[in-house]
Design a protein around this motif. Structure first.
Motif, PDB file in Angstrom:
ATOM      1  N   ALA A   1       3.279  21.469  -4.489  1.00 58.51           N
ATOM      2  CA  ALA A   1       3.706  21.690  -3.105  1.00 58.51           C
ATOM      3  C   ALA A   1       3.326  20.505  -2.234  1.00 58.51           C
ATOM      4  N   TYR A   2       2.076  20.067  -2.338  1.00 59.48           N
ATOM      5  CA  TYR A   2       1.639  18.920  -1.535  1.00 59.48           C
ATOM      6  C   TYR A   2       2.482  17.690  -1.881  1.00 59.48           C
ATOM      7  N   ALA A   3       2.681  17.482  -3.196  1.00 55.74           N
ATOM      8  CA  ALA A   3       3.338  16.245  -3.615  1.00 55.74           C
ATOM      9  C   ALA A   3       4.809  16.229  -3.213  1.00 55.74           C
ATOM     10  N   PHE A   4       5.520  17.333  -3.467  1.00 52.95           N
ATOM     11  CA  PHE A   4       6.958  17.307  -3.207  1.00 52.95           C
ATOM     12  C   PHE A   4       7.271  17.620  -1.758  1.00 52.95           C
ATOM     13  N   LEU A   5       6.933  18.842  -1.351  1.00 49.16           N
ATOM     14  CA  LEU A   5       7.211  19.237   0.032  1.00 49.16           C
ATOM     15  C   LEU A   5       6.473  18.330   0.995  1.00 49.16           C
ATOM     16  N   GLY A   6       5.191  18.146   0.713  1.00 51.15           N
ATOM     17  CA  GLY A   6       4.345  17.369   1.620  1.00 51.15           C
ATOM     18  C   GLY A   6       4.872  15.963   1.826  1.00 51.15           C
ATOM     19  N   THR A   7       5.198  15.293   0.732  1.00 55.21           N
ATOM     20  CA  THR A   7       5.674  13.914   0.863  1.00 55.21           C
ATOM     21  C   THR A   7       6.995  13.874   1.606  1.00 55.21           C
ATOM     22  N   ALA A   8       7.867  14.839   1.304  1.00 53.47           N
ATOM     23  CA  ALA A   8       9.163  14.860   1.984  1.00 53.47           C
ATOM     24  C   ALA A   8       8.957  15.076   3.484  1.00 53.47           C
ATOM     25  N   VAL A   9       8.113  16.055   3.825  1.00 49.33           N
ATOM     26  CA  VAL A   9       7.833  16.340   5.241  1.00 49.33           C
ATOM     27  C   VAL A   9       7.258  15.095   5.909  1.00 49.33           C
ATOM     28  N   SER A  10       6.261  14.527   5.262  1.00 50.12           N
ATOM     29  CA  SER A  10       5.605  13.344   5.817  1.00 50.12           C
ATOM     30  C   SER A  10       6.607  12.216   6.010  1.00 50.12           C
TER      31      SER A  10
ATOM     32  N   PHE B   1      -6.442  14.228  -6.281  1.00 47.43           N
ATOM     33  CA  PHE B   1      -5.991  13.345  -7.346  1.00 47.43           C
ATOM     34  C   PHE B   1      -4.556  13.693  -7.753  1.00 47.43           C
ATOM     35  N   GLY B   2      -4.335  14.973  -7.991  1.00 47.80           N
ATOM     36  CA  GLY B   2      -2.999  15.415  -8.404  1.00 47.80           C
ATOM     37  C   GLY B   2      -1.954  15.063  -7.366  1.00 47.80           C
ATOM     38  N   GLU B   3      -2.292  15.325  -6.106  1.00 54.34           N
ATOM     39  CA  GLU B   3      -1.338  15.032  -5.050  1.00 54.34           C
ATOM     40  C   GLU B   3      -1.009  13.546  -5.042  1.00 54.34           C
ATOM     41  N   SER B   4      -2.050  12.706  -5.087  1.00 54.67           N
ATOM     42  CA  SER B   4      -1.792  11.267  -4.948  1.00 54.67           C
ATOM     43  C   SER B   4      -1.019  10.722  -6.133  1.00 54.67           C
ATOM     44  N   VAL B   5      -1.307  11.256  -7.335  1.00 55.84           N
ATOM     45  CA  VAL B   5      -0.587  10.767  -8.509  1.00 55.84           C
ATOM     46  C   VAL B   5       0.892  11.132  -8.404  1.00 55.84           C
ATOM     47  N   LEU B   6       1.152  12.403  -8.106  1.00 53.99           N
ATOM     48  CA  LEU B   6       2.544  12.834  -8.078  1.00 53.99           C
ATOM     49  C   LEU B   6       3.288  12.298  -6.865  1.00 53.99           C
ATOM     50  N   ASN B   7       2.590  12.146  -5.741  1.00 59.23           N
ATOM     51  CA  ASN B   7       3.338  11.695  -4.573  1.00 59.23           C
ATOM     52  C   ASN B   7       3.729  10.226  -4.664  1.00 59.23           C
ATOM     53  N   ASP B   8       3.046   9.470  -5.523  1.00 57.43           N
ATOM     54  CA  ASP B   8       3.537   8.121  -5.801  1.00 57.43           C
ATOM     55  C   ASP B   8       4.932   8.194  -6.414  1.00 57.43           C
ATOM     56  N   ALA B   9       5.048   9.073  -7.410  1.00 60.81           N
ATOM     57  CA  ALA B   9       6.345   9.228  -8.066  1.00 60.81           C
ATOM     58  C   ALA B   9       7.397   9.682  -7.063  1.00 60.81           C
ATOM     59  N   VAL B  10       7.028  10.665  -6.224  1.00 62.74           N
ATOM     60  CA  VAL B  10       7.983  11.173  -5.235  1.00 62.74           C
ATOM     61  C   VAL B  10       8.378  10.065  -4.268  1.00 62.74           C
ATOM     62  N   ALA B  11       7.408   9.279  -3.842  1.00 71.83           N
ATOM     63  CA  ALA B  11       7.701   8.214  -2.877  1.00 71.83           C
ATOM     64  C   ALA B  11       8.644   7.166  -3.464  1.00 71.83           C
ATOM     65  N   ILE B  12       8.428   6.819  -4.724  1.00 69.83           N
ATOM     66  CA  ILE B  12       9.334   5.838  -5.352  1.00 69.83           C
ATOM     67  C   ILE B  12      10.753   6.371  -5.360  1.00 69.83           C
ATOM     68  N   VAL B  13      10.890   7.599  -5.856  1.00 70.88           N
ATOM     69  CA  VAL B  13      12.235   8.130  -6.016  1.00 70.88           C
ATOM     70  C   VAL B  13      12.869   8.368  -4.648  1.00 70.88           C
ATOM     71  N   LEU B  14      12.037   8.819  -3.701  1.00 74.85           N
ATOM     72  CA  LEU B  14      12.531   9.038  -2.346  1.00 74.85           C
ATOM     73  C   LEU B  14      13.063   7.743  -1.760  1.00 74.85           C
ATOM     74  N   SER B  15      12.317   6.670  -1.949  1.00 77.27           N
ATOM     75  CA  SER B  15      12.770   5.410  -1.348  1.00 77.27           C
ATOM     76  C   SER B  15      14.047   4.924  -2.007  1.00 77.27           C
ATOM     77  N   SER B  16      14.169   5.130  -3.327  1.00 75.79           N
ATOM     78  CA  SER B  16      15.447   4.693  -3.907  1.00 75.79           C
ATOM     79  C   SER B  16      16.597   5.587  -3.461  1.00 75.79           C
ATOM     80  N   SER B  17      16.308   6.869  -3.217  1.00 72.36           N
ATOM     81  CA  SER B  17      17.378   7.746  -2.737  1.00 72.36           C
ATOM     82  C   SER B  17      17.810   7.343  -1.333  1.00 72.36           C
ATOM     83  N   ILE B  18      16.840   6.950  -0.501  1.00 71.89           N
ATOM     84  CA  ILE B  18      17.181   6.541   0.854  1.00 71.89           C
ATOM     85  C   ILE B  18      18.024   5.272   0.813  1.00 71.89           C
TER      86      ILE B  18
END
Lengths: 568, 568
Positions: free
Chosen positions: B193-202, B265-282
């Protein structure tokens, strides 16, 4: 005919970088979309092909590893892992050569004349936008339209400097670092004699014999381009680098005579260094005037000077960084943090390479002596964990690099596009390396035996004669410059010699050992090994003590008792 | 404004390759000597500078290591190694910037007009000889004469793809591989939740706030070029990648609460992945027509599709190669040969990256999930030696890569030539990331607490809020494209945010922990650790048994008795 050895160093660049590293197009700023899209699609396609070609190599290595395991599992000794890597490389090379369609790339040649000498960077004005280009190299005019038609073949062709700057250093460092000190230093005199005198003798004999062969070829009209005396000497230097990795692996496995092992290992490690420096000195041998490639005393002595200068400089570099690392590890309490220690060790060893290259010496040679110094001094200051860490780290790097080079060799037989196979030259080369090796092992051994207490017996001499395999270093030296006709022929011949010696000689080691009545299985632990095992014992005991307490906690006292009875 | 993320991949090329990798000139064949000599001298000079610039980085890392050791030795906690690496980088950056003479390079611009679009390769005819050039990229016309005047500064500037393709994979893989499984999977729902929703919200909150800031800047005339809404969103994605490496290091050292550790730790590891993919989607969000950069529903949904596609594809790739490795290690008896096992493990993990890139997915994300799968399945099939070997190998790689990135960041503040510091934008960004993090931590924690048995307490939430450091990933994403005005401003701002958070937040962790009354020092061994220690115990016992026999041989029975009494 300047080879420009040691110079074109895309520094530690190109870790397994496929192809010529064409930094793909980056179109930025505001510009019309269609054109840009096409360029980007192309870049993406190129990137994908890069990935695929690297994947090919990884697949190759993976296959090799699995087959090696099978062989080790079944105790097959007639084929070493390096031989295996070459076979897989060959197979993939055939597939790539004949199985992939010959696509004529999208890199259409574009000519525009410059008056001056070539710049390293070019700015090109394309309908108002400026693009930056970097110089890759010269292309001989005849080759403009027919080189590298096949995209896939080009992708699997590496910049030769990759071998010298990425793949060789870990192999050579590991050789120096894993040297068995006691036996090495006990036989130091003989090893130095074999490595220096022997390699020089071998180089000159092979060079002169090959010059005869070349003369013969010219006589019968088999030679279609220039082949100078210096080229022959260079070939002698290239092919004098022995690499008995297969033989030593079998020696290790069978616990063959340690002195023989030390002689062979020491010779091969040091003669790589000698061969590198020798080849750069031969390249530096450029008589002045237009009537070149003949003997010129001044240029000759200059070359000898270059040889001595580069060699001693590289030696110093390596030794100094090794000693500095030893001092740093001694006077800090870094051994409380094995990770930091290992990282420091790695960085210092790497900096040797860079330092030597920055000063104009030979990085690979410096790395070798750094490895020896690190093993001799630093190793003893390291924590037990760092010892195994550094050993294992370089072992893995060495393993990967070596198998990569050998599978690349297999591949190169079919994917390299400028092979020139001349039967006369090849047969001549085989005879020359045989004679060259004989002329260096037997007379030197005779001379050395005059002074040695433990004589080098006849069967040892035969075994050394037999173990003159050629491997990674000869290949790396040969691929370094394949621009001219003579170098192409030398490269193709070197490749065949490596194949032959690795497969035939490697496969014949075990029979040869028993035929020559060389003792196997007499593994006497050395002083270092003894102290190591004692060390290990104390450490184990401490760990066990801690482990016992924790196990008691975990298993409870009854479970602990049961576990104890199971073990003891 | 196509970013062409994931595309310009000089594949795994450029291991720490300085500069734009200008493959130095190679002049071959028969040609007149003088000109060639000049070119070679130049190439040699360039190569030496390459070596020197790499040496600079190695020196930096060595210094960092020694200082870290001092800090650890004296238990200094206010400055983490990454912060230290940045400081050293800054110092060297200042020296390079103001200490080296501004040499105008030998790469004089040369213009020649082409009609068509730019080719990847150019053949240039220089007075009869042909030279090959490769495309490096586009240069904006205004910059032709004033970019990269200083050779040394250019040498220490890396291709941004180096970060993405060489330095990030080991860091990310290590993060996945060293995940503490039990606590991670226990908190999996919250972490996701933190990694996906959180990163998207942020990302969206920061993006929208920054769009407001940009509007304001335009109003007061602080903006000198275009800055679109998509740029703001991209900035949101870039800066949403948190990297609490400093905080986690301190947590680890102080044995802080394991659940909080797992969450962060879990959040930061996964949100890196989310951020990469998010930026390429943008980046993929490109509305059709000339009136771009406004909202377009079709393009939006396409971007969402791209996000889901890339993410699930990369996830699959990573998981599949992980499982394949697990199967291979299970069904072969490879564990008798730890070297082969380690090499196989390394190659398979690397092939994930290539496979994903070859298929058009994101290699870094695939590598993360590969790491998690390897830790979950393969790790248990490995021999004990390979377990420690693989752990240590990736630990060293991770350590070197991370410290390299951080010292490069310090360097980049002074050596990067296109900085645009806008005070309004920077202040706005700091406020936005604060609000963005608050808007994602508190509401999400509230929602999660509705379903969780172990509630996330207020002080945990504050700690998570506080630990929103930005690090290597944000930097790598920001440096990927610095071609336009908006991207340059984003890059400079990201750099400052990284500096600030690493130094201030990193230094404030220990006081913050005690201020928030978060328990430290409650290290309860996990099930894995217990079974590990049991394993270790059995193994140790076996080794000890063998060791005992050998020690008896070595020490003799009396010596052995003495040794035993010393130990026990």
């Amino acid at each position: 005919m300047a080879l420009s050895l040691r110079r074109r160093l895309p520094l530690l660049a190109l870790l397994l970088a496929a192809g010529g590293l064409r930094a793909a197009e980056r179109s930025s700023g505001s510009s019309s979309a269609m054109e840009e899209l096409a360029t980007e699609k192309e870049a993406e396609e190129s990137h994908r092909q890069d990935s695929v070609s690297l994947l090919t190599f990884i697949l190759l290595l993976t296959l090799t590893i699995l087959t090696i395991w099978l062989f080790k599992h079944r105790r097959v000794r007639f084929l070493h892992e390096t031989g295996l890597a070459m076979i897989y490389g060959l197979i993939v090379g055939v597939i790539l050569r004949y199985g992939t369609p010959s696509t004529s790339g999208h890199d259409k040649p574009f000519s525009c004349s410059q008056e001056d000498r070539p710049f390293t960077t070019l700015l090109v004005n394309v309908s108002g936008k400026f693009f930056e280009y970097t110089l890759k190299g010269e292309i001989s005019p005849g080759k403009i339209h027919n080189v590298e038609q096949n995209d896939m073949l080009r992708k699997v062709t590496f910049d030769p400097e990759v071998f010298f700057n990425i793949l060789l250093p870990p192999i050579i460092f590991h050789a120096g670092y894993s040297l068995k000190k006691r036996h090495f230093f006990r036989n130091l005199g003989s090893i130095l004699a074999y490595a220096f005198l022997g390699t020089a003798v071998s180089c000159f004999i092979i060079g002169n014999l090959m010059y005869g062969v070349v003369k013969l070829m010219k006589l019968v009209g088999q030679l279609s381009d220039k082949f100078y005396y210096t080229d022959c000497l260079l070939f002698g230097a290239i092919i004098s680098a022995t690499d008995p990795v297969t033989v030593l692996a079998i020696f290790n496995e069978l616990h063959a005579d340690v002195d023989l092992y030390a002689l062979l290992f020491g010779e091969s490690v040091l003669n790589d260094a000698v061969a590198i420096v020798l080849s750069s000195s031969i390249v530096a041998y450029q008589p002045t005037g237009e009537n070149t490639h003949a003997f010129d005393a001044a240029a000759f002595f200059k070359s000898v000077g270059v040889f001595l200068g580069i060699f001693s400089g590289s030696f110093m570099m390596g030794a100094v960084t090794g000693v500095v690392t030893a001092l740093v590890t001694k006077f800090t309490k870094l051994h409380c943090f094995p990770l930091l220690e290992t990282a420091l060790f790695f960085l210092m060893s790497w900096s040797t390479f860079l330092l030597a290259e920055a000063c104009g010496f030979t990085g690979v040679v410096a790395v070798l002596f750094c490895g020896i110094t690190q093993a001799h001094y630093t190793y003893n200051n390291l924590s037990v964990e760092s010892r195994s860490r550094t050993k294992q780290l370089f072992e893995v790097l060495h393993f990967l690099a070596e198998n990569f080079i050998f599978s690349y060799m297999g591949l190169a037989l079919f994917t390299f596009q400028k092979h020139i196979f001349s039967p006369v030259f090849i047969i001549g080369a085989f005879i020359a390396i045989f004679l060259g090796r004989a002329a260096h092992i037997y007379p030197l051994s005779f001379l050395l035996n005059l002074g040695r207490r433990h004589k080098i017996s006849w069967n040892f001499q035969h075994m050394m004669m037999f173990s003159g395999l050629r491997g990674a270093m000869a290949f790396a030296l040969a691929i370094r410059d394949t621009a001219t006709y003579s170098h192409q022929m030398m490269f193709s011949t070197t490749l065949l010699i490596v194949f032959f010696t690795v497969w035939i000689v490697g496969g014949g080691t075990t029979p040869m050992l028993s035929w020559l009545n060389i003792r196997v299985g007499d593994h006497v632990p050395s002083v270092e090994e003894m102290s190591e095992s004692r060390w290990l014992y104390f450490r184990m005991a401490r760990i066990l003590k801690e482990g016992t307490e924790q196990s008691r906690k975990v298993l409870g006292s009854s479970g602990y008792g049961i576990a104890l009875t199971i073990i003891i």
